[in-house]
Design a protein around this motif. Structure first.
Motif, mmCIF file in Angstrom:
data_model
loop_
_atom_site.group_PDB
_atom_site.id
_atom_site.type_symbol
_atom_site.label_atom_id
_atom_site.label_comp_id
_atom_site.label_asym_id
_atom_site.label_seq_id
_atom_site.Cartn_x
_atom_site.Cartn_y
_atom_site.Cartn_z
ATOM 1 N N TYR A 226 17.298 29.614 16.884
ATOM 2 C CA TYR A 226 15.723 29.087 17.516
ATOM 3 C C TYR A 226 15.484 28.023 18.731
ATOM 4 N N TYR A 227 14.278 28.228 18.451
ATOM 5 C CA TYR A 227 13.802 27.341 19.142
ATOM 6 C C TYR A 227 12.363 26.570 18.105
ATOM 7 N N LYS A 228 12.088 25.191 19.359
ATOM 8 C CA LYS A 228 10.619 25.311 17.986
ATOM 9 C C LYS A 228 9.693 24.825 19.255
ATOM 10 N N TYR B 36 5.362 25.624 22.587
ATOM 11 C CA TYR B 36 5.667 26.536 23.598
ATOM 12 C C TYR B 36 4.618 26.694 24.045
ATOM 13 N N ASN C 273 6.022 29.825 29.099
ATOM 14 C CA ASN C 273 7.054 31.397 28.889
ATOM 15 C C ASN C 273 7.247 32.133 30.019
ATOM 16 N N CYS D 135 15.517 33.573 27.799
ATOM 17 C CA CYS D 135 16.457 32.563 27.654
ATOM 18 C C CYS D 135 17.948 32.396 27.995
ATOM 19 N N CYS E 206 21.450 32.526 26.272
ATOM 20 C CA CYS E 206 21.659 33.595 25.812
ATOM 21 C C CYS E 206 22.723 34.410 26.365
ATOM 22 N N LEU F 59 16.847 34.008 20.817
ATOM 23 C CA LEU F 59 16.397 32.952 20.696
ATOM 24 C C LEU F 59 15.204 33.663 19.207
ATOM 25 N N SER G 44 11.367 32.414 17.306
ATOM 26 C CA SER G 44 10.136 30.880 17.016
ATOM 27 C C SER G 44 10.668 30.760 16.055
ATOM 28 N N GLU G 45 10.960 29.353 15.493
ATOM 29 C CA GLU G 45 10.759 28.430 14.547
ATOM 30 C C GLU G 45 10.195 29.313 13.021
ATOM 31 N N SER H 229 21.856 29.004 13.235
ATOM 32 C CA SER H 229 22.227 30.705 14.016
ATOM 33 C C SER H 229 22.111 31.600 12.968
#
Length: 122
Positions: free
Chosen positions: A15-17, A20, A23, A85, A88, A97, A99-100, A113
């Motif tokens: 995940y990513y925080k 955002y 993109n 990503c 990835c 990933l 979203s949180e 993960s």
């Protein structure tokens, strides 16, 4: 099962925080839900995956830190592909990933993960 259905694939999601801010698909995130994903090269398809739905189900742990990370009942989470990503690639950490917010909806955030089954829907 529909004859054209593609079976789910095994993979790993991280995940990513927030924030955002930008993109690769160019979406304005103020108009989007917070349930989205950044996908690796195998799924990216030179950006043609932008806007597609990724259906993800948590199936287990990737490490000993959190042995049972999946939130019950295990639901199929649908997220929108909005980003690429770069790091990835499956062999290197994760296939994509989340979203949180999407990750928290499926698993204990402390896991970092998770093993998943996923399908990129048309």
């Amino acid at each position: 099962m529909n004859a054209l259905a593609v079976p789910s694939k095994p993979g790993i999601a991280g995940y990513y925080k927030a924030p955002y801010i930008t993109n690769a698909c160019g979406y304005k995130l103020s108009n989007a839900t917070n349930f989205f994903a950044a996908i690796g090269d195998e799924l990216w398809d030179d950006g043609r995956s932008c806007g597609q739905i990724l259906e993800v189900t948590c199936v287990g742990a990737t490490n000993e830190g959190v042995k049972h990370p999946c939130i019950e009942p295990r639901l199929k989470e649908q997220v929108t592909v909005i980003d690429h990503c770069i790091g990835c690639n499956g062999a290197n950490v994760a296939d994509f990933l989340l979203s949180e917010e999407a990750f928290r909806n499926s698993a204990d955030i402390d896991a970092g993960s998770i093993k998943v089954e996923y399908e990129l829907l048309d």
